[in-house]
Write a protein that holds these residues in place. Structure first.
Motif, PDB file in Angstrom:
ATOM      1  N   THR A 274       0.844  -1.192   0.000  1.00  0.00           N
ATOM      2  CA  THR A 274       0.000   0.000   0.000  1.00  0.00           C
ATOM      3  C   THR A 274       0.883   1.247   0.000  1.00  0.00           C
ATOM      4  O   THR A 274       1.863   1.314   0.742  1.00  0.00           O
ATOM      5  N   SER A 275       0.534   2.208  -0.816  1.00  0.00           N
ATOM      6  CA  SER A 275       1.306   3.451  -0.878  1.00  0.00           C
ATOM      7  C   SER A 275       0.765   4.508   0.083  1.00  0.00           C
ATOM      8  O   SER A 275       1.272   5.624   0.131  1.00  0.00           O
ATOM      9  N   LEU A 276      -0.275   4.165   0.875  1.00  0.00           N
ATOM     10  CA  LEU A 276      -0.778   5.112   1.875  1.00  0.00           C
ATOM     11  C   LEU A 276       0.267   5.320   2.957  1.00  0.00           C
ATOM     12  O   LEU A 276       0.935   4.373   3.375  1.00  0.00           O
ATOM     13  N   PRO A 277       0.432   6.545   3.438  1.00  0.00           N
ATOM     14  CA  PRO A 277       1.489   6.826   4.407  1.00  0.00           C
ATOM     15  C   PRO A 277       1.092   6.459   5.834  1.00  0.00           C
ATOM     16  O   PRO A 277      -0.070   6.550   6.210  1.00  0.00           O
ATOM     17  N   GLY A 278       2.061   6.032   6.622  1.00  0.00           N
ATOM     18  CA  GLY A 278       1.845   5.839   8.049  1.00  0.00           C
ATOM     19  C   GLY A 278       1.392   4.436   8.420  1.00  0.00           C
ATOM     20  O   GLY A 278       0.621   3.804   7.701  1.00  0.00           O
ATOM     21  N   ARG A 279       1.864   3.964   9.579  1.00  0.00           N
ATOM     22  CA  ARG A 279       1.486   2.631  10.043  1.00  0.00           C
ATOM     23  C   ARG A 279       0.006   2.557  10.404  1.00  0.00           C
ATOM     24  O   ARG A 279      -0.592   1.468  10.359  1.00  0.00           O
ATOM     25  N   HIS A 280      -0.599   3.692  10.774  1.00  0.00           N
ATOM     26  CA  HIS A 280      -2.039   3.670  11.046  1.00  0.00           C
ATOM     27  C   HIS A 280      -2.812   3.264   9.797  1.00  0.00           C
ATOM     28  O   HIS A 280      -3.863   2.616   9.892  1.00  0.00           O
ATOM     29  N   ASN A 281      -2.297   3.622   8.618  1.00  0.00           N
ATOM     30  CA  ASN A 281      -2.976   3.219   7.385  1.00  0.00           C
ATOM     31  C   ASN A 281      -2.720   1.755   7.038  1.00  0.00           C
ATOM     32  O   ASN A 281      -3.531   1.131   6.349  1.00  0.00           O
ATOM     33  N   THR A 339      -1.377  13.340  15.759  1.00  0.00           N
ATOM     34  CA  THR A 339      -0.139  12.599  16.007  1.00  0.00           C
ATOM     35  C   THR A 339       0.179  11.676  14.832  1.00  0.00           C
ATOM     36  O   THR A 339       1.336  11.591  14.382  1.00  0.00           O
ATOM     37  N   ALA A 340      -0.845  10.990  14.317  1.00  0.00           N
ATOM     38  CA  ALA A 340      -0.645  10.062  13.196  1.00  0.00           C
ATOM     39  C   ALA A 340      -0.153  10.806  11.956  1.00  0.00           C
ATOM     40  O   ALA A 340       0.766  10.351  11.261  1.00  0.00           O
ATOM     41  N   THR A 343       3.468  12.114  12.551  1.00  0.00           N
ATOM     42  CA  THR A 343       4.387  10.970  12.560  1.00  0.00           C
ATOM     43  C   THR A 343       4.598  10.437  11.147  1.00  0.00           C
ATOM     44  O   THR A 343       5.729  10.097  10.757  1.00  0.00           O
ATOM     45  N   ALA A 344       3.513  10.353  10.364  1.00  0.00           N
ATOM     46  CA  ALA A 344       3.631   9.886   8.981  1.00  0.00           C
ATOM     47  C   ALA A 344       4.505  10.833   8.161  1.00  0.00           C
ATOM     48  O   ALA A 344       5.315  10.393   7.340  1.00  0.00           O
ATOM     49  N   ALA A 345       4.376  12.141   8.389  1.00  0.00           N
ATOM     50  CA  ALA A 345       5.201  13.119   7.667  1.00  0.00           C
ATOM     51  C   ALA A 345       6.680  12.933   8.019  1.00  0.00           C
ATOM     52  O   ALA A 345       7.552  12.980   7.141  1.00  0.00           O
ATOM     53  N   ALA A 376       0.229  16.893  20.825  1.00  0.00           N
ATOM     54  CA  ALA A 376       0.397  16.478  19.426  1.00  0.00           C
ATOM     55  C   ALA A 376       1.102  17.564  18.612  1.00  0.00           C
ATOM     56  O   ALA A 376       2.046  17.280  17.860  1.00  0.00           O
ATOM     57  N   LEU A 377       0.683  18.814  18.781  1.00  0.00           N
ATOM     58  CA  LEU A 377       1.267  19.910  18.001  1.00  0.00           C
ATOM     59  C   LEU A 377       2.706  20.195  18.410  1.00  0.00           C
ATOM     60  O   LEU A 377       3.482  20.723  17.619  1.00  0.00           O
TER      61      LEU A 377
END
Length: 460
Positions: A274-281, A339-340, A343-345, A376-377
């Motif tokens: 999957t090319s979606l970013p982040g482990r949440h995805n 946060t997600a 973190t993904a960025a 988070a910010l």
């Protein structure tokens, strides 16, 4: 009223993402659709191009006279004292909430309901795309604009329907799913539920009890404990490294996540991508794979569908990439989602400065989660906070964006108006800029991007 008796529909708040999907459902069936929304947007313009008549000012006189074949649909985002809604309530109309209509549509179908405080839209859309790829031909009501379908409503000819099961206003209790997914149960919408315990009991657990006898619950492994004691329901868990549907051997290659999926019977589906970013995805993708397999999809279609899935507007959507500067638009409006996204960025751009603009959504949510937003910010290198988007709410004394700003530790933080934010982001030359929020910040995104597409004054 049976939906087969409906010959005309009037929508109060037609431009909302859920309402517009319903409007498209009726229009697809040849039913004339009219309605109101507060502002004209790209989405309402598309609805108008699809032969729907929309006006943008309160006009109770534009409601057709009450009739047996007329249905009026409204969204809870509309204020209770809105003139058109008051007329519909008092004037003998058949008036239903959006969630009630969705419940009627799905009642006689094989319903997949995707619930959770985060990840609903992405998981609903991946599930729909995987089921379409597998030939299961579902209909779907999506909470975002899917690039693969160029819209938020998918018409299918089978008896499967995939819907986003929204916990706000307990909307998901109108559904009777055959397969129900619960991705997360973090506290949210405490203006509705009161506290997290009530949200679990009268929200998510009540939703799980709506599953049809013999149906399936697919739940993330670390919240399975909340759903013990369900009768006549098969429960499957999912997760990274844990769960009945378990992602293993996760690694990044050529800018995409690759993983193997171990199924409950021990069968291994290798090298999903999957090319979606982040482990949440990755977690969202596992849940979608689980549903598709339970619905009868085969592994070759699963592999092809996941690799080809293009994503959703405003879900970590890269809107500008010009070598030195990357701008990403994301719907994040809860501390976990912020946060997600951040973190993904960092995972995608480890050596760049990560900046963010955040528009808090709702006074009540800002009051409940100010400390979480601040934490988070603080993960950003530089943060800009703009005024709260109130949506349906009246102001709460002492609750402004200053509340979040004051709790942050990040020294490179600024509290700006929307105009000041546009001026500040125009000065950026490099790094990654995240535009975060569920309000009307999406209307500012094109203006932020345009500032970096036009020639600068000092250019010759």
């Amino acid at each position: 009223m049976r939906l087969s008796d409906v010959k005309r529909v009037y929508f109060i708040g037609i431009g909302g993402i859920g309402m517009s999907a319903l409007a498209r459902y009726f229009r697809y069936r040849g039913v004339p659709v009219t309605g109101y929304d507060r502002t004209q947007t790209d989405l309402t313009r598309r609805l108008e191009a699809e032969d729907m008549d929309i006006h943008y000012h309160a006009a109770p006189e534009l409601l057709p006279p009450p009739a047996d074949d007329l249905l009026v649909v409204y969204t809870p985002a509309i204020a209770t004292d809105f003139p058109e809604l008051m007329k519909a309530r008092e004037g003998g109309y058949t008036l239903l909430k959006r969630s009630e209509v969705l419940g009627l549509i799905s009642r006689d179908m094989r319903c997949v309901g995707v619930a959770g405080t985060h990840g609903k839209t992405t998981t609903t859309t991946i599930t729909t795309y995987l089921m379409v790829t597998a030939g299961l031909d579902p209909s779907a009501f999506l909470g975002g604009i899917a690039r693969d379908f160029d819209g938020n409503y998918v018409h299918g000819d089978s008896d499967w329907v995939v819907v986003e099961a929204d916990e706000y206003d307990r909307s998901f209790l109108r559904l009777t799913p055959e397969i129900a997914v619960v991705l997360s149960t973090d506290p949210d919408h405490l203006d509705i539920y009161g506290d997290h315990g009530q949200m679990l009991e009268t929200g998510f657990r009540a939703y799980a009890r709506k599953i049809r006898p013999g149906g399936q619950l697919v739940v993330r492994y670390d919240i399975e404990e909340h759903f013990s004691g369900l009768e006549n329901v098969m429960v499957s868990t999912f997760g990274i490294g844990r769960g009945d549907f378990c992602a293993q051997n996760i690694h990044v290659r050529d800018g995409a996540f690759h993983f193997d999926l171990r199924e409950p019977d021990g069968h291994l589906i290798t090298d999903l991508r999957t090319s979606l970013p982040g482990r949440h995805n990755v977690e969202n993708a596992i849940a979608a794979c689980a549903v598709t397999r339970l619905a009868g999809g085969d592994e070759d279609h699963l592999r092809a569908g996941l690799a080809n899935f293009q994503g959703i507007a405003r879900r970590f959507e890269t809107v500008l990439k010009n070598g030195s500067l990357v701008i990403i638009d994301d719907y994040a409006h809860h501390p976990t989602e912020l946060t997600a996204a951040i973190t993904a960025a960092r995972e995608l751009y480890p050596n760049r400065t990560i900046r963010g603009v955040f528009q808090p959504h709702l006074f009540s949510r800002t009051q409940d989660f100010a400390a979480g937003f601040a934490r988070a910010l603080d993960l950003l290198d530089e943060a800009i906070i703009i005024p709260i988007y109130p949506a349906r709410e009246k102001p709460i004394e002492g609750v402004t964006s200053q509340l979040v700003y004051g709790l942050m530790k990040n020294e490179k933080r600024r509290l700006l108006s929307e105009v000041q934010m546009l001026e500040a982001t125009a000065e950026l030359k490099d790094g990654v800029l995240l535009l975060l929020g569920a309000g009307d910040i999406d209307a500012l995104v094109p203006r932020v991007v345009a500032q970096h597409r036009k020639p600068q004054k000092h250019d010759h």
